[in-house]
Motif scaffolding. Structure first.
Motif, PDB file in Angstrom:
ATOM      1  N   LYS A   1       0.831  -1.199   0.000  1.00  0.00           N
ATOM      2  CA  LYS A   1       0.000   0.000   0.000  1.00  0.00           C
ATOM      3  C   LYS A   1       0.873   1.261   0.000  1.00  0.00           C
ATOM      4  CE  LYS A   1      -3.901  -2.078   2.548  1.00  0.00           C
ATOM      5  NZ  LYS A   1      -5.007  -1.872   1.594  1.00  0.00           N
ATOM      6  N   ILE A   2       1.956   1.233   0.758  1.00  0.00           N
ATOM      7  CA  ILE A   2       2.872   2.383   0.820  1.00  0.00           C
ATOM      8  C   ILE A   2       3.486   2.645  -0.543  1.00  0.00           C
ATOM      9  CG2 ILE A   2       5.113   3.112   1.713  1.00  0.00           C
ATOM     10  CD1 ILE A   2       4.302   1.764   4.374  1.00  0.00           C
ATOM     11  N   GLU A   3       3.943   1.591  -1.207  1.00  0.00           N
ATOM     12  CA  GLU A   3       4.544   1.774  -2.536  1.00  0.00           C
ATOM     13  C   GLU A   3       3.503   2.272  -3.535  1.00  0.00           C
ATOM     14  OE1 GLU A   3       7.521  -0.556  -5.658  1.00  0.00           O
ATOM     15  OE2 GLU A   3       6.736  -1.614  -3.895  1.00  0.00           O
ATOM     16  N   ALA A   4       2.286   1.763  -3.420  1.00  0.00           N
ATOM     17  CA  ALA A   4       1.217   2.225  -4.313  1.00  0.00           C
ATOM     18  C   ALA A   4       0.925   3.710  -4.080  1.00  0.00           C
ATOM     19  CB  ALA A   4      -0.044   1.392  -4.101  1.00  0.00           C
ATOM     20  N   ARG A   5       0.966   4.124  -2.818  1.00  0.00           N
ATOM     21  CA  ARG A   5       0.742   5.549  -2.516  1.00  0.00           C
ATOM     22  C   ARG A   5       1.884   6.408  -3.075  1.00  0.00           C
ATOM     23  NH1 ARG A   5      -3.197   7.357   0.846  1.00  0.00           N
ATOM     24  NH2 ARG A   5      -4.436   5.799   1.988  1.00  0.00           N
ATOM     25  N   LEU A   6       3.101   5.912  -2.992  1.00  0.00           N
ATOM     26  CA  LEU A   6       4.227   6.674  -3.539  1.00  0.00           C
ATOM     27  C   LEU A   6       4.076   6.858  -5.051  1.00  0.00           C
ATOM     28  CD1 LEU A   6       6.973   8.040  -3.296  1.00  0.00           C
ATOM     29  CD2 LEU A   6       8.043   5.774  -3.486  1.00  0.00           C
ATOM     30  N   LEU A   7       3.698   5.780  -5.739  1.00  0.00           N
ATOM     31  CA  LEU A   7       3.529   5.874  -7.186  1.00  0.00           C
ATOM     32  C   LEU A   7       2.348   6.767  -7.538  1.00  0.00           C
ATOM     33  CD1 LEU A   7       4.170   5.175 -10.064  1.00  0.00           C
ATOM     34  CD2 LEU A   7       3.078   2.930  -9.750  1.00  0.00           C
ATOM     35  N   ARG A   8       1.230   6.597  -6.841  1.00  0.00           N
ATOM     36  CA  ARG A   8       0.062   7.435  -7.134  1.00  0.00           C
ATOM     37  C   ARG A   8       0.362   8.900  -6.830  1.00  0.00           C
ATOM     38  NH1 ARG A   8      -5.739   6.499  -4.191  1.00  0.00           N
ATOM     39  NH2 ARG A   8      -4.591   7.459  -2.448  1.00  0.00           N
ATOM     40  N   GLY A   9       1.036   9.158  -5.698  1.00  0.00           N
ATOM     41  CA  GLY A   9       1.397  10.528  -5.350  1.00  0.00           C
ATOM     42  C   GLY A   9       2.317  11.161  -6.372  1.00  0.00           C
TER      43      GLY A   9
ATOM     44  N   ASP B   1       2.611  12.432   2.178  1.00  0.00           N
ATOM     45  CA  ASP B   1       2.597  12.558   3.640  1.00  0.00           C
ATOM     46  C   ASP B   1       2.402  11.185   4.292  1.00  0.00           C
ATOM     47  OD1 ASP B   1       2.891  15.267   3.388  1.00  0.00           O
ATOM     48  OD2 ASP B   1       0.812  15.769   3.910  1.00  0.00           O
ATOM     49  N   TYR B   2       1.518  10.385   3.721  1.00  0.00           N
ATOM     50  CA  TYR B   2       1.243   9.058   4.278  1.00  0.00           C
ATOM     51  C   TYR B   2       2.521   8.212   4.283  1.00  0.00           C
ATOM     52  CZ  TYR B   2      -1.087   4.559   5.015  1.00  0.00           C
ATOM     53  OH  TYR B   2      -1.483   3.345   5.524  1.00  0.00           O
ATOM     54  N   VAL B   3       3.228   8.244   3.164  1.00  0.00           N
ATOM     55  CA  VAL B   3       4.462   7.453   3.054  1.00  0.00           C
ATOM     56  C   VAL B   3       5.504   7.947   4.060  1.00  0.00           C
ATOM     57  CG1 VAL B   3       6.363   6.798   1.529  1.00  0.00           C
ATOM     58  CG2 VAL B   3       4.029   6.921   0.626  1.00  0.00           C
ATOM     59  N   ILE B   4       5.673   9.252   4.130  1.00  0.00           N
ATOM     60  CA  ILE B   4       6.695   9.837   4.996  1.00  0.00           C
ATOM     61  C   ILE B   4       6.403   9.566   6.470  1.00  0.00           C
ATOM     62  CG2 ILE B   4       7.659  12.056   5.766  1.00  0.00           C
ATOM     63  CD1 ILE B   4       7.198  12.996   2.796  1.00  0.00           C
ATOM     64  N   ASP B   5       5.134   9.582   6.842  1.00  0.00           N
ATOM     65  CA  ASP B   5       4.751   9.396   8.247  1.00  0.00           C
ATOM     66  C   ASP B   5       4.662   7.933   8.652  1.00  0.00           C
ATOM     67  OD1 ASP B   5       4.586  12.134   8.477  1.00  0.00           O
ATOM     68  OD2 ASP B   5       2.419  12.210   8.103  1.00  0.00           O
ATOM     69  N   SER B   6       4.757   7.018   7.689  1.00  0.00           N
ATOM     70  CA  SER B   6       4.592   5.600   7.987  1.00  0.00           C
ATOM     71  C   SER B   6       5.863   5.002   8.590  1.00  0.00           C
ATOM     72  CB  SER B   6       4.211   4.826   6.727  1.00  0.00           C
ATOM     73  OG  SER B   6       4.187   3.440   6.989  1.00  0.00           O
ATOM     74  N   SER B   7       5.702   4.263   9.645  1.00  0.00           N
ATOM     75  CA  SER B   7       6.845   3.569  10.257  1.00  0.00           C
ATOM     76  C   SER B   7       7.196   2.302   9.497  1.00  0.00           C
ATOM     77  CB  SER B   7       6.522   3.226  11.714  1.00  0.00           C
ATOM     78  OG  SER B   7       5.362   2.399  11.780  1.00  0.00           O
TER      79      SER B   7
ATOM     80  N   VAL C   1      12.177   4.242   0.052  1.00  0.00           N
ATOM     81  CA  VAL C   1      10.835   4.707  -0.307  1.00  0.00           C
ATOM     82  C   VAL C   1      10.531   6.027   0.389  1.00  0.00           C
ATOM     83  CG1 VAL C   1       8.382   4.186  -0.077  1.00  0.00           C
ATOM     84  CG2 VAL C   1       9.962   2.401  -0.809  1.00  0.00           C
ATOM     85  N   LYS C   2      10.838   6.102   1.681  1.00  0.00           N
ATOM     86  CA  LYS C   2      10.558   7.323   2.433  1.00  0.00           C
ATOM     87  C   LYS C   2      11.414   8.486   1.925  1.00  0.00           C
ATOM     88  CE  LYS C   2       9.463   6.912   6.716  1.00  0.00           C
ATOM     89  NZ  LYS C   2       9.376   6.807   8.201  1.00  0.00           N
ATOM     90  N   ALA C   3      12.688   8.219   1.615  1.00  0.00           N
ATOM     91  CA  ALA C   3      13.570   9.277   1.097  1.00  0.00           C
ATOM     92  C   ALA C   3      13.064   9.797  -0.241  1.00  0.00           C
ATOM     93  CB  ALA C   3      15.000   8.753   0.953  1.00  0.00           C
ATOM     94  N   ASN C   4      12.609   8.891  -1.092  1.00  0.00           N
ATOM     95  CA  ASN C   4      12.061   9.295  -2.388  1.00  0.00           C
ATOM     96  C   ASN C   4      10.831  10.164  -2.214  1.00  0.00           C
ATOM     97  OD1 ASN C   4      10.136   8.475  -4.951  1.00  0.00           O
ATOM     98  ND2 ASN C   4      12.304   8.576  -5.508  1.00  0.00           N
ATOM     99  N   ALA C   5       9.982   9.796  -1.259  1.00  0.00           N
ATOM    100  CA  ALA C   5       8.783  10.602  -0.987  1.00  0.00           C
ATOM    101  C   ALA C   5       9.160  11.981  -0.472  1.00  0.00           C
ATOM    102  CB  ALA C   5       7.886   9.880   0.012  1.00  0.00           C
ATOM    103  N   LEU C   6      10.178  12.061   0.365  1.00  0.00           N
ATOM    104  CA  LEU C   6      10.629  13.362   0.878  1.00  0.00           C
ATOM    105  C   LEU C   6      11.155  14.251  -0.251  1.00  0.00           C
ATOM    106  CD1 LEU C   6      12.370  12.186   4.159  1.00  0.00           C
ATOM    107  CD2 LEU C   6      10.595  13.955   4.039  1.00  0.00           C
TER     108      LEU C   6
END
Length: 582
Positions: free
Chosen positions: A291-299, A316-322, A328-333
């Motif tokens: 789900k996190i990866e899907a959110r990164l791609l959709r975002g 935001d969802y990806v970045i805040d997820s533990s 993945v988190k660095a890419n979202a940032l």
């Protein structure tokens, strides 16, 4: 953010200079000139604050918005003690009004201007227009903007090319937030002054900026989302060296939403990505990491569409997820940093870059993407440090290398060091030799050589880049600009721009550039239509501000030309012989 968006690292105000647009357009591109110049000169665009105690400033000012006309119209002996004609009486009243005005007694001045207007014969329209204009100046000091506009309108009905009345009414309209009226009046002022008065140009710049922001804010909320061209999206993803979305790991669930979304990304079926990602996110059978990866791609796709609210939620969802992996988190940032910069929230953007660097210090994309932002902000020392770090981490990263060369070139130009300029150009040549199949090297080197007026060599490089990647529309746009600079070949330039549109009907840069050229040719109606097409393709509010400024400037010039009976071709600084590019 990257060269994939426009095919150029040049900020748009620099591209305007390449077009000759500050002279040719007069208005539209002034908003995009160097803001340092604007800040240094903007004071001259403002009149006094109207304080009656500021008498010295009023009497000594050369600013046209508070100047008075006709102080010395009659010799002194003609205003003593009993004028013989109605006109002489009117001029004497006006002179008394001017005297009160200079003493800061604006209400008394208005009383004398009233008498001048009442006394002046209707057969003397120019004198009467002067009296109205002077009374408007007094009303301006009292900030009675409706009265200012009414008197300026009366003056202009008597003298349609009265520059001071146009300028003063433009200011009054600005103060009452009637920006369209203000723009038309300041446009007329600039045209009648031959675009030579800096105060008027800066005023026009200010109104265009504010009107563009207002129009863009409203339009962006209600815009119809348009997918960028496939080539644009492909180039964007290629600008990342460590994007976890581009990994080709085998997926045990080949029919899942995420798997289909990544396959659509690979196959260039970009419109299928968001629905597939949404299916994965909503699935009860999917685990959190998917789900996190899907959110990164959709975002990411939302970001490219300019749907910044939706992009922000996913990132935001990806970045805040533990549960998100480090990469993945660095890419979202990094991508949220880009989003913040698009929203002109630079500080937040750099905070996200810093967070990504702390989280994943060996990720070259952090430094590469941040370096590009620094270049656009003219923070070249910081850009060079980031590009060097990106190259150290990923030596074969062509994009970072050639952009480093460009940053070195810009820095050398700013300090006017010819040796450094030469060295930067040679370094860019070496980058092109090292990556002979990468069009970005040829594109940037060609733009540098164009700026150095080595047009024949630049044209060869554009031709080589087009041979390698004939579907890259921005190459045709830049080559079209080159031929305008080089020899003023309008036909060649227009053919290349049309070729860009034929290749990619979503090439916003082509519509914008073609519209700019049509303004320069005096074909304002064609230009407005082209700017409207460009607006539909804008992916950010900032881009819309830019295009609206161009469109509004063209509309204002068209309206003014009709009102004043001007030949539209007379507004053009671009002649058929290409003199504007000499």
């Amino acid at each position: 953010m990257s060269t994939g968006s426009t095919g150029s690292l040049l900020p748009k105000w620099q591209m305007a200079i390449l077009l000759g647009a500050p002279i040719a357009l007069g208005l539209g591109y002034l908003y995009f000139r160097n803001q340092t110049t604007s800040n240094l000169t903007e004071e001259s665009a403002d009149s006094t604050d109207g304080s009656s105690t500021n008498k010295k400033k009023i009497s000594n000012s050369k600013e046209k918005s508070i100047s008075l006309d006709g102080d010395d119209k009659l010799p002194k002996e003609m205003v003593e003690p009993k004028p013989q004609t109605e006109l002489e009486k009117a001029i004497a009243y006006k002179n008394d009004g001017n005297s009160r005005f200079k003493s800061g007694k604006f209400s008394e001045a208005i009383e004398f201007y009233n008498k001048a207007i009442e006394t002046c014969p209707k057969s003397q329209p120019l004198d009467l227009s002067t009296f109205y204009q002077n009374r408007a100046a007094a009303y301006e000091q009292l900030k009675k903007w409706s009265a200012v506009k009414e008197d300026c309108t009366n003056a202009l009905e008597l003298n349609s090319r009265y520059i001071k009345a146009l300028f003063r009414r433009a200011k009054a309209s600005e103060n009452t937030n009637d920006l369209c009226a203000s723009l038309e009046d300041i446009t007329a002022t600039c045209i009648l002054e031959g675009f030579q008065n800096q105060s008027s140009l800066i005023f026009a710049d200010r109104v265009l900026k504010e009107l563009g922001r207002r129009d863009a804010k409203e339009a962006f909320k209600n815009r119809q989302v348009v997918y960028p061209s496939a080539n644009f999206i492909k180039t964007y993803f290629a600008s990342y060296s460590n994007d976890p979305l581009m990994t080709n790991d085998a997926d045990e669930n080949a029919n899942s939403g995420l798997s289909r979304a990544k396959m659509a990304l690979k196959d260039g079926k970009y419109e299928d990505i968001i629905p597939a990602c949404t299916e994965e996110i909503d699935s009860n059978e999917s685990d959190e990491k998917r789900k996190i990866e899907a959110r990164l791609l959709r975002g990411t796709i939302y970001l490219l569409l300019g749907s910044l609210g939706e992009a922000s939620k996913d990132l935001d969802y990806v970045i805040d997820s533990s549960d998100a992996d480090t990469s993945v988190k660095a890419n979202a940032l990094i991508k949220r940093a880009s989003l913040n910069v698009q929203n002109e929230q630079h500080q937040k953007g750099f905070e996200d870059f810093a967070a990504a660097e702390k989280l994943d210090p060996s990720n070259a994309d952090v430094y590469h993407q941040r370096g590009q932002v620094y270049v656009l902000l003219e923070k070249l020392d910081e850009a060079l440090a980031d590009f060097n770090m990106a190259i150290e981490l990923t030596p074969h990263m062509c994009s970072a290398l050639v952009q480093k060369c460009y940053a070195e070139y810009r820095h050398a130009c700013l300090v006017q060091n010819q040796v450094q300029i030469y060295n930067a150009i040679q370094a860019t040549h070496r980058a092109a030799d090292k990556f002979p199949n990468n069009i970005e090297c040829y594109n940037i080197l060609a733009q540098i050589l164009s700026e150095q007026q080595q047009f024949d060599k630049a044209d060869e490089l554009f031709e080589k880049a087009i041979t390698i990647q004939p579907t890259q529309a921005s190459l045709y746009v830049h080559r079209g600009l080159l031929h305008l600079q080089w020899n003023g070949d309008i036909k060649k330039s227009l053919d290349l721009l049309q070729k860009a549109i034929d290749i990619d009907e979503k090439c916003e840069l082509a519509y914008e550039t073609l519209g700019t050229i049509q303004v320069q040719r005096g074909l304002l109606e064609d230009a407005i239509e082209l700017f409207e097409k460009a607006l539909k393709l804008c992916r950010s509010e900032m881009e819309m501000v830019h295009i609206y400024s161009l469109r509004n400037a063209a509309i204002a010039q068209l309206n003014v030309a009709k009102q004043l009976g001007l030949d539209l071709s007379s507004l053009s600084a671009l002649s058929a012989t290409g003199a504007a590019f000499a």
